[in-house]
Design an enzyme around this catalytic site. Structure first.
Site, short mmCIF file in Angstrom:
data_model
loop_
_atom_site.label_atom_id
_atom_site.label_comp_id
_atom_site.label_asym_id
_atom_site.label_seq_id
_atom_site.Cartn_x
_atom_site.Cartn_y
_atom_site.Cartn_z
N ARG A 166 -0.06 4.19 -1.02
CA ARG A 166 -0.86 5.34 -0.57
C ARG A 166 -1.08 6.45 -1.58
O ARG A 166 -1.61 7.51 -1.21
CB ARG A 166 -0.25 5.97 0.69
CG ARG A 166 -0.01 5.00 1.83
CD ARG A 166 -1.30 4.59 2.45
NE ARG A 166 -1.11 3.77 3.64
CZ ARG A 166 -1.85 2.72 3.93
NH1 ARG A 166 -2.85 2.36 3.13
NH2 ARG A 166 -1.64 2.03 5.01
N ASP A 217 2.46 -6.85 2.62
CA ASP A 217 1.30 -6.04 3.01
C ASP A 217 1.78 -4.73 3.66
O ASP A 217 1.17 -4.22 4.60
CB ASP A 217 0.35 -6.80 3.94
CG ASP A 217 -1.02 -6.13 4.06
OD1 ASP A 217 -1.27 -5.15 3.34
OD2 ASP A 217 -1.84 -6.60 4.87
N HIS A 248 0.88 -1.18 0.00
CA HIS A 248 0.00 0.00 0.00
C HIS A 248 0.91 1.23 0.00
O HIS A 248 1.42 1.61 1.05
CB HIS A 248 -0.88 0.03 1.25
CG HIS A 248 -1.77 -1.17 1.41
ND1 HIS A 248 -3.08 -1.18 1.00
CD2 HIS A 248 -1.54 -2.39 1.95
CE1 HIS A 248 -3.63 -2.36 1.28
NE2 HIS A 248 -2.70 -3.12 1.86
#
Ligand code: DOR
Length: 443
Positions: free
Chosen positions: A64, A309, A62
């Site tokens: 962002r 992750d 992620h």
């Protein structure tokens, strides 16, 4: 064409570890062999017996962007990844706005071009109302479609049973799922809130986001995949209970595969006492027995893929009370060091780490010409030095500026990383300029 000859390396690739040399010509691996001799003008690096691996491929990060650049962006997080020996990343759709159609996907590819230190792919996200975008997805533009079958950071829960069934029926790429049953989690959360208000102690996180919630949701995903013969990859398996749902064996030919993440192999319930919300993530880190079972499942090929992750949040966010402290932790920079600790501990071989963290994601997502030490493939490489390294906050390259591994000493460090034939990390600093490329999917 710039050319580099790496001599006296311990090559780890496709189940083998052997002594050899490797030549990089331009972006590609030109030659692998023994006793290769240097050409005029060639840069020569003596690996002195150190291990040379294909760069890791992280199928779950992620970063962002767009929308949450205050805590991470593609440039900072890919820099951290490359410093950690991760040369390719596949990024999740729970951005702001979320990645729900082809235009949002292309926007991400545009943002990454020229700024990403590693190679990049972006997942299309699913929602209760973007079935048409999933059906019309060009499978060469995304590694897969991400379905949140449990609510997490972002608001992307797919809980309409008719839509879910249609996604599994019509998806043109692998489906990757976040499996946690939201109604079960909500019920547990309400119970704990009644007792503690918003300040629920972090150690109860694995009871709120329970093993039963994981198992129920994973069972649903598998039943839908069996019904439609979908290529399903279940992300971040965190419990021993779910392992019986997956078949052991090589990834080739499997229609249903499983991933676990480095934090489930390196932390367990006992760590909430010292790390609190820093290791709060979804699904939750669970018991020591789960951690043990997951390590064994990686070693026995029940788990096919290892990923991070990587999900950065600021320390200020993490300091909030339980109900508003976001889930997720930054991992890309030290994930390979942490995985190699399992090698030092005798739990995995280096070849198994390479298999789960480079070969398997390349195969699963049909990544073209990456993930292996093979002549003609892109020269995405990482050289490992067996010298101790203690993680310090000032070394963290992720924008959030902290690591759950601070203070830990790893027995291996990342000596060098090459991306598309260019040295990008020299063991101390980033080198040159971002050189990541858009991934091609051989479909
Ligand atoms: O812990 C998590 N953090 N799990 C997710 O599913 C999302 C991620 C995030 O984006 O912060």
């Amino acid at each position: 064409m710039p050319s580099t000859l790496i001599v006296n390396a311990r090559l780890v690739n496709e189940g083998r570890e052997y002594d050899g040399d490797l030549r990089i010509d331009g972006e590609r691996i030109a030659e692998i062999g023994a006793g290769l001799s240097a050409r005029a003008g060639e840069t020569v690096l003596d690996a002195r017996g150190r291990r040379l691996l294909p760069g890791m491929i992280d199928d779950q990060v992620h970063f962002r962007e767009p929308g949450m650049e205050y805590k991470a962006d593609m440039a900072t997080e890919s820099a951290a990844a490359v410093a950690g020996g991760l040369t390719t990343f596949m990024d999740m759709p729970n951005t702001s706005p979320p990645t729900l159609d082809a235009a949002a996907l292309e926007d991400k590819y545009r943002r990454a071009a020229g700024r990403a230190w590693g190679n990049f792919g972006f997942y299309l996200g699913a929602s209760n109302d973007n079935l048409a975008a999933i059906q019309s997805l060009d499978p060469r533009t995304a590694p897969g479609v991400k379905v949140f079958m449990g609510a997490s950071t972002g608001n992307m829960l797919v809980d309409d049973p008719v839509t879910l069934d249609a996604i599994f029926r019509d998806v043109p790429t692998p489906i990757i799922t976040h499996c946690e049953d939201t109604p079960m989690i909500d019920a547990e959360l309400a119970r704990y809130k009644a007792q503690y208000g918003d300040d629920i102690p972090a150690r109860f996180h694995p009871d709120i986001r329970s093993r039963e919630a994981c198992k129920k949701s994973t069972e649903l995903a598998i039943s839908l995949a069996r019904k439609h013969n979908t290529r399903l990859h279940v992300l971040h398996i965190s419990t021993a209970d779910e392992l019986a749902l997956f078949q052991p064996g090589p990834i080739e030919g499997k229609r249903i595969t499983a991933e676990t993440c480095i934090h489930f192999l390196r932390f367990d319930r006992d760590d909430y006492e010292t790390l609190g919300h820093l290791i709060k993530c979804n699904p939750a880190i669970k018991d020591p027995a789960d951690r043990e079972a997951l390590i064994r499942a990686v070693a026995s090929d029940v788990i096919d893929v290892l990923a991070t992750d990587h999900a950065p949040h600021t320390l200020e966010e993490k300091a909030r009370p339980y109900t508003s402290a976001p889930s997720g932790l930054p991992l890309v920079q030290f994930a390979l060091n942490a995985a190699l600790e399992l090698v030092h501990e005798g739990r995995l071989s280096t070849a198994q780490v390479v298999d789960k963290f480079a070969h398997a994601p390349a195969k699963l997502f049909d990544v073209e010409h990456r993930g292996f030490l093979r002549e003609g493939y892109f020269a995405d490489l990482v050289l490992i030095d067996d010298a101790p390294y203690t993680v310090a906050r000032e070394d963290v390259l992720s924008k959030c500026g902290w690591s759950p591994f601070e203070g830990r000493t790893f027995r291996s460090r990342i000596a060098s990383t090459w991306v598309n034939g260019q040295l990008a990390w020299d063991g101390v600093s980033l080198v040159g300029a971002p050189n990541g490329q858009r991934l091609a999917f051989a479909r």
